[in-house]
Design an enzyme around this catalytic site. Sequence first.
Site, PDB file in Angstrom:
ATOM      1  N   ASP A  26      42.371  16.455  35.505  1.00  0.00           N
ATOM      2  CA  ASP A  26      41.526  17.059  36.545  1.00  0.00           C
ATOM      3  C   ASP A  26      40.490  17.992  35.908  1.00  0.00           C
ATOM      4  OD1 ASP A  26      40.615  17.604  39.063  1.00  0.00           O
ATOM      5  OD2 ASP A  26      42.199  19.038  39.558  1.00  0.00           O
ATOM      6  N   ASN A  74      40.716   8.977  46.138  1.00  0.00           N
ATOM      7  CA  ASN A  74      39.418   8.987  45.443  1.00  0.00           C
ATOM      8  C   ASN A  74      38.423   7.961  46.027  1.00  0.00           C
ATOM      9  OD1 ASN A  74      40.784   9.764  42.140  1.00  0.00           O
ATOM     10  ND2 ASN A  74      39.959  11.135  43.698  1.00  0.00           N
TER      11      ASN A  74
HETATM   12  C1  FPP Z   1      39.459  14.196  38.098  1.00  0.00           C
HETATM   13  O1  FPP Z   1      38.399  15.095  37.926  1.00  0.00           O
HETATM   14  C2  FPP Z   1      39.239  12.969  37.367  1.00  0.00           C
HETATM   15  C3  FPP Z   1      39.117  11.727  37.922  1.00  0.00           C
HETATM   16  C4  FPP Z   1      39.205  11.489  39.352  1.00  0.00           C
HETATM   17  C5  FPP Z   1      38.848  10.525  37.106  1.00  0.00           C
HETATM   18  C6  FPP Z   1      39.493  10.480  35.791  1.00  0.00           C
HETATM   19  C7  FPP Z   1      38.696   9.610  34.894  1.00  0.00           C
HETATM   20  C8  FPP Z   1      38.527   9.804  33.585  1.00  0.00           C
HETATM   21  C9  FPP Z   1      39.190  10.834  32.813  1.00  0.00           C
HETATM   22  C10 FPP Z   1      37.582   8.939  32.823  1.00  0.00           C
HETATM   23  C11 FPP Z   1      37.997   7.564  32.506  1.00  0.00           C
HETATM   24  C12 FPP Z   1      39.445   7.346  32.455  1.00  0.00           C
HETATM   25  C13 FPP Z   1      40.027   6.275  31.894  1.00  0.00           C
HETATM   26  C14 FPP Z   1      41.497   6.112  31.967  1.00  0.00           C
HETATM   27  C15 FPP Z   1      39.270   5.243  31.208  1.00  0.00           C
HETATM   28  P1  FPP Z   1      37.563  15.525  39.173  1.00  0.00           P
HETATM   29  O2  FPP Z   1      36.423  14.582  39.333  1.00  0.00           O
HETATM   30  O3  FPP Z   1      38.444  15.596  40.384  1.00  0.00           O
HETATM   31  O4  FPP Z   1      37.060  16.955  38.757  1.00  0.00           O
HETATM   32  P2  FPP Z   1      36.820  18.225  39.696  1.00  0.00           P
HETATM   33  O5  FPP Z   1      38.140  18.596  40.290  1.00  0.00           O
HETATM   34  O6  FPP Z   1      36.303  19.257  38.759  1.00  0.00           O
HETATM   35  O7  FPP Z   1      35.815  17.818  40.728  1.00  0.00           O
END
Ligand code: FPP
Length: 256
Positions: A26, A74
Amino acid sequence: MKDLDNTYKEKIDSKRLPEHIAIIMDGNGRWAKKKGNERIFGHKNGVKAVRNTVEAAAELGIPYLTLYAFSTENWNRPRTEIDALMSLLVSTLDSETKTLMDNNVRLMTIGDAESLPKRVRLNMQRTIEKTSGNTGTNLVLALSYSARWEILDAVKSIARKVEAGELSSRELSCDMISSQLQTKDIPDPELLIRTSGEFRISNFLLWQIAYAELYFTNTLWPDFAKEDFYEAICNYQNRERRFGKISEQVVSKMRS
Ligand code: FPP
């Protein structure tokens, strides 16, 4: 000069490693925003943290590593972010297959595969097949996954068996429920890590984390380095896991 990556690593007891570590990655969006960039910039930089973590798990010999890459919820994000994340998944699978092969890592997935775009499903399937003979860490990507969806699916499947007269309600047990989950062949996580300073589980592995140790760090996912991973494992190894028993019972069992 001392290699920073070795500070926590040296303290890890290799005989008491968790068999399964699950991570809620996250903070990508906030990381990008702090740098004055679009959210997808954070996701792109999150790939480096994924690579480092997978390598660290493989080097240590952690049998299972599950990463929460995309939740059912998501899908409610803006279309542009969803599309960018799906494209990132495809390109990452292409670019990182070598890392998986070099580290003897086998790829698996949990989640509602049917809801993913065809190009993601095909790419995923290709990488799963390519890495299927690897015998080191099993990397489980949770994609279009939510625990309530998974549990509901399991309950429906059990109900169908009961309706068909194949199962009686007296035969129901925790093991029976576990056997109907997507994780049926995977041991429950012993350590769950969440980055970015949020203290939530967010519909992740709710059944499986009944006895997991929870570890929260303020580090935003793109900044999560091997050293952070080692620190979480050290923290886990310093805890007393009682499983509902009292301390003396656990300590005497450890000595026997
Ligand atoms: C959460 O951060 C992250 C995600 C929803 C996506 C995770 C994806 C990756 C780490 C990149 C690619 C992954 C793989 C396995 C190839 P957020 O967007 O919720 O962050 P925030 O809480 O700061 O808004």
